[in-house]
Design an enzyme around this catalytic site. Sequence first.
Site, short mmCIF file in Angstrom:
data_model
loop_
_atom_site.label_atom_id
_atom_site.label_comp_id
_atom_site.label_asym_id
_atom_site.label_seq_id
_atom_site.Cartn_x
_atom_site.Cartn_y
_atom_site.Cartn_z
N SER A 166 0.81 -1.30 0.03
CA SER A 166 0.15 -0.08 0.09
C SER A 166 0.96 1.34 -0.08
O SER A 166 1.74 1.35 -0.89
CB SER A 166 -1.18 -0.12 1.16
N ASP A 192 -0.05 -3.99 -3.86
CA ASP A 192 -1.27 -3.12 -4.09
C ASP A 192 -0.88 -1.58 -3.80
O ASP A 192 -1.20 -1.22 -2.96
CB ASP A 192 -2.39 -3.73 -3.49
N HIS A 277 -7.53 -5.64 -0.94
CA HIS A 277 -6.28 -4.94 -0.88
C HIS A 277 -5.07 -5.79 -0.35
O HIS A 277 -4.19 -6.07 -1.03
CB HIS A 277 -6.47 -3.73 0.04
#
Length: 497
Positions: A166, A192, A277
């Site tokens: 992330s 991600d 995610h």
Amino acid sequence: MGSPLHAPVFLVVCIFIQSSACGQGLGTEPFGKSYGAAEVRKPSQEMGTRFLLFKDENDRRGCQLRVQSPETLQECGFNTSQPLVMIIHGWSVDGLLETWIWKLVGVLKSRPVNVGMVEWISLAYQHYAIAVRNTRVVGQEVAALLLWLEESVKFPPSEVHLIGYSLGAHVSGFAGSSMDGKHKIGRITGLDPAGPMFEGSSPSDRLSPDDAIFVDAIHTFTREHMGLSVGIKQPIAHYDFYPNGGTFQPGCHFLELYRHIAEHGLNAITQTIKCAHERSVHLFIDSLRHSSLQSTGFQCSDMDSFSQGLCLSCKKGRCNTLGYDIRKDWPGKSKKLFLITRAQAPFRVYHYQFKIQFINQIEKPVEPTFSMSLLGTKEEVKKIPITLGEGIASNKTYSLLITLDKDIGELIIIKFKWENSAVWANVWNTVQVIMPWGMTSHYSGLILKTIWVKAGETQQRMTFCPENIDDLQLHPTQEKVFVKCEVNSKRLKQRSR
Ligand SMILES: *[C@@H]1O[C@H](CO)[C@@H](O)[C@H](O)[C@H]1NC(C)=O
Ligand SMILES: *[C@@H]1O[C@H](CO)[C@@H](O)[C@H](O)[C@H]1NC(C)=O
């Protein structure tokens, strides 16, 4: 589309940007302090970035490396003859480290590498926009650590692999761009990588291919809502993997929330929202844990073409292995790779392209439903439903992607069945009335001569012909058996002898 997915996506995007436009009560509070992720609680007075090294797979505390304190290298058991893998977590809604970190540490420790973590939780547990600003600072600190390792113990940055999830992916990017060209980091993996405030920005303001010798990324939650998506959509690596198209992941559907709540209580809400995610992380963990069941991604322009099975080629480096053991060549420009996965580990599936050529001797298009049973040398998979979009008009070759959860070995027999649906029964009556020759026999006017198959995982190409070449007509409710054409022609030769 009014899909039930929109609610969670909206919620996640709200949490991400903490926008007042999303209404009140959608801040961090509902995802309570009790979210049972943390093993390590950060003393709140200690701000900034810490570098931790883990001694073995059960080490959850870690040992702190301090820049300019060479003795900590020895204390923490840093082995200069092994590469260094550093995990970098992402934005935090509760100030706690997430449980996947320990899973990843555990599986990485099965390899001959130093495993560490960049712990920047106090800087990540902030409003999203502030956490974004902090990624640059933390990246610079990581670069300082790596330059110091090179200076003090001659540990080359090319032996470093940063794995950022992330916002952590962009921290890795800033670490890379803070090193100069002569001291490039070996590899950066973006799991991600975060989208909001990074999508569309210039390469120097996000993770990009020039941040390391080799950069790979796995995109798993790029579904857009109000112009924003949690994961970045654009390719930002040398190899960008888009499992299941990258937008959303199987098993993460909001409707599964009820099952999750039954299992995990209210923590399930956070788990469900993060599911797609965080899938990027679990795909990566799976690549280490099930190293004999690695997933392959195939280069393709978009998911639409991939879903037609048009992209299962490995020629000229067009496919690569997802995860830790990726083949590290670096193409000139970013390659987008697609694949299908299962809903849980092991995630690997077997991809096949089926090309089916129909000859329709009726003027009217027919819309039959088919099923296929596949018999391989190891296993059989029964009754895979085949939907062919629009009806079959005149002569047409259909290409479709079929994925199997299990390894059936080498495909040897295809049983192709025309399912007799209620809808078809009506059409059949009409056809019989319209077509004079329809009255005399079960002549359907639909012929299937050849099925071409390509197996993505083995790159094997096969051609299947009807076992009984005297009856090529397809009939409703009937099953036709197809065998490899070579086998058939051999048999014919034997017969004629
Ligand atoms: C350091 O790594 C090398 C190479 O993997 C290994 O042979 C050696 O035993 C390691 N040293 C220690 C102290 O673990
Ligand atoms: C379909 O293919 C058959 C056999 O190859 C051929 O005889 C027929 O003319 C074709 N029909 C059309 C509409 O192309």
